[in-house]
Design an enzyme around this catalytic site. Structure first.
Site, PDB file in Angstrom:
ATOM      1  N   GLU A   1       0.816  -1.213   0.000  1.00  0.00           N
ATOM      2  CA  GLU A   1       0.000   0.000   0.000  1.00  0.00           C
ATOM      3  C   GLU A   1       0.856   1.273   0.000  1.00  0.00           C
ATOM      4  O   GLU A   1       0.403   2.334  -0.368  1.00  0.00           O
ATOM      5  CB  GLU A   1      -0.979   0.005   1.170  1.00  0.00           C
ATOM      6  CG  GLU A   1      -0.344   0.025   2.546  1.00  0.00           C
ATOM      7  CD  GLU A   1       0.066  -1.370   3.018  1.00  0.00           C
ATOM      8  OE1 GLU A   1      -0.143  -2.325   2.256  1.00  0.00           O
ATOM      9  OE2 GLU A   1       0.609  -1.484   4.130  1.00  0.00           O
TER      10      GLU A   1
ATOM     11  N   ASP B   1      19.641  22.584 -30.729  1.00  0.00           N
ATOM     12  CA  ASP B   1      20.143  23.741 -31.454  1.00  0.00           C
ATOM     13  C   ASP B   1      21.647  23.748 -31.313  1.00  0.00           C
ATOM     14  O   ASP B   1      22.188  23.204 -30.358  1.00  0.00           O
ATOM     15  CB  ASP B   1      19.617  25.035 -30.820  1.00  0.00           C
ATOM     16  CG  ASP B   1      18.157  25.245 -31.098  1.00  0.00           C
ATOM     17  OD1 ASP B   1      17.654  24.671 -32.073  1.00  0.00           O
ATOM     18  OD2 ASP B   1      17.516  25.999 -30.335  1.00  0.00           O
TER      19      ASP B   1
ATOM     20  N   ASP C   1      13.998  27.976 -28.644  1.00  0.00           N
ATOM     21  CA  ASP C   1      13.986  29.205 -27.856  1.00  0.00           C
ATOM     22  C   ASP C   1      13.016  30.262 -28.384  1.00  0.00           C
ATOM     23  O   ASP C   1      12.564  31.104 -27.640  1.00  0.00           O
ATOM     24  CB  ASP C   1      15.397  29.790 -27.729  1.00  0.00           C
ATOM     25  CG  ASP C   1      16.148  29.773 -29.047  1.00  0.00           C
ATOM     26  OD1 ASP C   1      15.474  29.668 -30.101  1.00  0.00           O
ATOM     27  OD2 ASP C   1      17.384  29.873 -29.029  1.00  0.00           O
TER      28      ASP C   1
END
Ligand code: ATP
Length: 903
Positions: A300, A342, A623
């Site tokens: 549990e 990038d 960006d």
């Protein structure tokens, strides 16, 4: 909740709106007033206020079938106790209540801890908004924007709230709200009559993005009162769906729960049939045993521990510059198979410096610059937006700063002195150039253009030489192209500088023709030191690194090979070629191409889709405003915290506060580590629960044979309900949590990425857990046999002592499994001391076990009796058989794996 303070502000005058929301169109709100409004209206967030008071969250811990079962058992045994004359203390009831309370408090604390971690992250990841308060510009979290705030909006901003334009002009991308795909022009003029949201040109709306222009605007509605909030309310709850991991854990809980109900029923039936139930207390004991078994078998604590592990992991990531916005992204990160990054600023340092200048005189370094070269640099500096900073240095786009620095170094400022800028078109990744129109009192006006050489050269008709301008014929052109290629092959970013000395009314596109080329400048932007190692680490982890850049293909492939992304000489796939491909062709191309150059933002989306078509889990950086669709579409959108726009931050799942590629790889590692630790505690919890259940189950069946008999000679159950609850409490509390805090395995980044959808528990792991559980049960039963008369081994202890011994063996075995469960195949001795938490938790559990065996009050509560030193020794030896058996299995698995690797 915030009230929409004005009805239809789009048709009213800006001044009227300002007075309706009690704000000043020049000075904005006073900070104190803004704070008061925030207090009154609540945060600017898209969800109904759902602050559940702590007492209700604590109560909700009890809303669990297992707890009901335990409470029912407690009530029944209380009734039985009072029916039988209320003798002594009802220990069963007390123990059950302690277990229930301890579990609730634990669950509550864990839940609160992870909720706090998530809330802290959300604040860190929140978009910011520029507002004017007390007459000054301030950047505040978008959550804190209130009605009446004066927003300052510019390109790349995410609009934080609904607002009425005061001045300026801009274009907003409203597709998310209205479906309109092209940006809509906005201006302060009030509408003549009420219009639909999409046509309210004097307003901007929360959740949309500014693509161009600047303006100030007064906030008229926040949070759920904005148009977006209205849509959200219509769509119903903003509750997030459970993640795949959460679904799997929930399913696991259900399966185990059902299995256990079956086992509990069989145990109860067997006991009822085989044993002598002569009193109400006997009947209650059997019932309690079934309940305890059910509680023991269902892990549990699982969901609570899992959320703590995730929350601690994201906190660690945040300290290492990666802010993950939701816990689900941790799972995805752990499965990432491609990282598209990038180049500029992420893989490279973004510290540009002019190192080569190509003119009609040939190629020169700045030190050998001719007058022509100095002129090229000076007019390149004129065509830029960078400015002188307070400290005498320059600030702005690093490419442009490099021009100003070179100009100063070459003392070339005089070549363009006296020019006054009258118009400009800023650089954009789509146009790939920037133009400035400047006037001069004594000379002809000039239009200066700098930009990507292919774009600029296509607009040049002449070339500047020391003898004057000459026609740029194909021969001279190919000479220049060759010189540019040489710069690009050296990994340099190249920019051409050209001018037009005819008066032109503006810097607009149709004037950027018939230019005279001054020269081409090569800028160096060295790779980040840590990027190379990070690329290698990702590749070793089976993750492909893809570089995407707006730069020249040769520059791109030179840098990519310096970083180890591709072998030297590999060509880059250019945006123009990509545009010509259909989706199928692109999907084929992305299998090989790892460098994309001259790419426009819309290409990124196609690259993501093409990779996903191959089943890849893609992380993509971005960006700009136009990167948002690709960031959303990627499995993990990664925004730049320093250089990026608010829109990109909003679209992303993760924000890099240092813009560094290595941080992405670090986050993937963290994601994998977290998944690994979840597997570890699953292995421990399920194996040990299985051990308890099997010990009791088989023990009940074999009770008579093992000699499990009470004073009157009747057959009894091997362990008591209270003892089972004790073991469960002991293992679930400390050790399970500690196992999940294990330092990450050192081979984490040598494995293949996890395929999404593969279950957390493999077949091998299931077998291992079943093996461990069976051995634990066997050892426990052997203990009975050893201590009790009867069975295979002769013994002479009484029932309580034998039970205490078996109970202790089960506890010690459990604790050793905590160490063994750290790996499926690695020896338990490997990095045995790596986790101080685990040692602490195990030490504490052992101390508690000593207490339960030797403290008189606990003896009474748990029906235990003190063990002698020799008996303790016997227990320890028996329990150690469990880790030994696991060790043997691991050795077999390892040799099998080695054989498989060889064959
Ligand atoms: P990424 O950050 O995705 O790697 P990038 O920064 O390499 O992209 P862009 O900024 O889109 O790519 O630049 C593309 C090209 O535009 C450059 O190769 C350069 O020739 C030209 N360029 C870049 N910055 C400027 C600028 N400020 N003014 C004029 N031209 C520029």
């Amino acid at each position: 909740m915030a009230a929409a303070a004005v009805t239809d502000p789009s048709t009213r005058d800006a001044a009227e709106v300002a007075s309706a929301v009690a704000t000043d169109v020049d000075r904005g709100l006073a900070a104190a007033e803004a704070a008061a409004r925030l207090d009154r209206d609540g945060p600017n967030r898209l969800e109904e206020e759902r602050t559940v008071p702590a007492w209700r969250r604590l109560l909700s811990q009890f809303a669990d079938p297992l707890v009901y079962l335990l409470l029912a058992a407690a009530v029944i045994s209380l009734v039985a106790w009072s029916a039988e004359g209320s003798d002594g203390v009802p220990y069963d009831v007390l123990v059950i209540m302690v277990v229930v309370l301890a579990n609730a408090v634990l669950g509550f604390v864990q839940e609160r801890r992870s909720a706090q971690a998530v809330a802290a992250l959300q604040r860190m990841a929140a978009a910011n908004a520029a507002v004017i308060r007390d007459g000054g510009l301030a950047r505040v979290p978008a959550f804190d924007v209130v009605v009446g705030d004066l927003l300052v909006l510019a390109e790349g901003d995410a609009v934080p709230a609904d607002a009425r334009l005061v001045d300026g002009a801009l274009w907003a991308a409203e597709a998310s709200l209205t479906g309109e795909s092209t940006p809509v022009a906005k201006s302060p003029a009030p509408l003549a009559e009420p219009a639909e949201v999409g046509d309210r040109t004097s307003m901007v709306f929360a959740g949309t993005a500014i693509t161009r222009g600047t303006a100030r605007a007064i906030v008229t509605a926040t949070a759920m009162d904005t148009e977006t909030g209205r849509v959200a309310r219509l769509l119903g709850a903003t509750e997030s769906d459970p993640t795949p991991l959460e679904r799997e854990i929930a399913r696991l809980g259900r399966v185990l729960g059902l299995g256990v109900l079956g086992i509990a029923a069989v145990v109860i039936a067997t006991v009822a049939l085989t044993q002598d139930i002569s009193s109400l207390q006997d009947a209650v004991d059997v019932l309690l045993l079934g309940v305890a078994l059910a509680v023991a078998a269902v892990p549990e604590g699982l969901p609570a521990i899992m959320s703590v592990v995730l929350a601690l992991g994201v906190q660690r990531m945040a300290r290492r510059h990666a802010i993950v916005k939701d816990l689900a992204s941790v799972e995805t990160l752990g499965s990432a198979s491609v990282i598209c990054s990038d180049k500029t600023g992420t893989l490279t340092q973004n510290r540009m410096a002019v190192t080569r200048i190509v003119t009609a005189d040939g190629t020169a370094s700045p030190a050998e610059a001719s007058r022509l070269a100095r002129e090229a640099v000076a007019f390149g500096a004129l065509a830029s937006d960078a400015t002188v900073a307070g400290d005498g240095g320059f600030e702005g786009d690093p490419t442009e700063v490099a021009f100003l620095e070179a100009e100063r170094e070459l003392e070339a400022e005089a070549l363009r002195s006296g020019f006054d800028r009258v118009d400009s078109v800023a650089f954009s990744s789509e146009r790939r150039r920037m133009s400035v129109l400047a006037t001069h009192d004594d000379r002809a006006d000039v239009l200066a253009v700098k930009g990507a050489p292919d774009v600029v050269l296509a607009r040049c008709a002449r070339l500047r030489t020391t003898e004057g301008d000459i026609v740029l014929d194909p021969e001279r052109r190919s000479g220049l192209d060759a010189a540019i290629d040489t710069l690009a092959d050296g990994g340099m970013r190249t920019l051409a500088v050209a001018v037009r000395e005819a008066p032109a009314s503006s810097a607009q596109e149709h004037h950027e023709v018939d230019l005279t080329l001054l020269g081409v400048v090569g800028l160096e932007d060295p790779p980040r030191d840590e990027a190379r190692a990070a690329v290698a680490e990702a590749q070793a982890a089976g993750i492909r690194v893809v570089m995407i850049t707006g730069d020249h293909p040769r520059t791109a492939s030179a840098i990519a090979s310096q970083l180890g992304i591709v072998p030297p000489g590999s060509p880059a796939l250019a945006g123009a070629a990509l545009s010509r491909m259909d989706d199928a062709a692109l999907a084929a191309a992305v299998e090989d191409a790892s460098v994309f150059a001259r790419v426009a933002p819309e290409h990124k989306l196609r690259i993501v889709d093409a990779l996903q078509a191959h089943g890849e889990v893609v992380a993509m950086t971005g960006d700009g405003v136009n990167d948002a669709p690709a960031l959303r579409s990627a499995d993990i959108g990664v925004a730049m915290g320093r250089g990026g726009t608010e829109v990109a931050r909003e679209a992303a799942n993760m924000i890099l506060t240092d813009d560094d590629f290595a941080t992405i790889v670090e986050a993937v590692r963290e994601g994998r580590g977290i998944l690994d630790n979840i597997t570890r505690f699953l292995r421990f919890l399920i194996a040990s629960n299985l051990g308890e259940v099997l010990a009791v189950f088989i023990g009940v069946v074999l009770a008579g044979w093992l000699g499990l008999r009470n004073a009157s000679g009747a057959v009894v159950a091997p362990l008591l309900a209270t003892q089972i609850l004790w073991i469960n409490l002991l293992t679930d509390l400390g050790p399970a949590l500690a196992v999940s805090a294990e330092p990450y395995a050192d081979d984490l980044m040598e494995r293949r990425p996890r395929r999404p959808g593969t279950p957390m528990i493999s077949r091998r792991m299931w077998t291992g857990m079943a093996f461990t559980g069976t051995v634990m049960a066997a050892v426990t039963l052997v203990t009975f046999d050893l201590f009790l008369p009867g069975g295979l081994l002769p013994g002479s202890s009484d029932l309580d002592t034998a039970r205490t011994a078996a109970f202790t063996v089960l506890v010690i075995a459990n604790l050793t499994v905590a160490f063994a469960a750290r790996s499926e195949t690695r020896s338990t001795l490997h990095r045995l001391f790596s986790n101080p938490w685990l040692w602490g938790a195990v030490g504490l559990s052992l101390a508690l076990q000593v207490a339960v065996v030797h403290l008189p009050v606990l003896n009474e509560a748990f029906s235990t009796s003190p063990l002698s030193l020799a008996q303790w020794g016997a227990c320890a030896v028996l329990a150690l058989a469990v880790p030994l058996a696991i060790e043997a299995r691991k050795a077999v698995l390892r040799s099998r794996d080695r054989a498989a690797a060889r064959g």
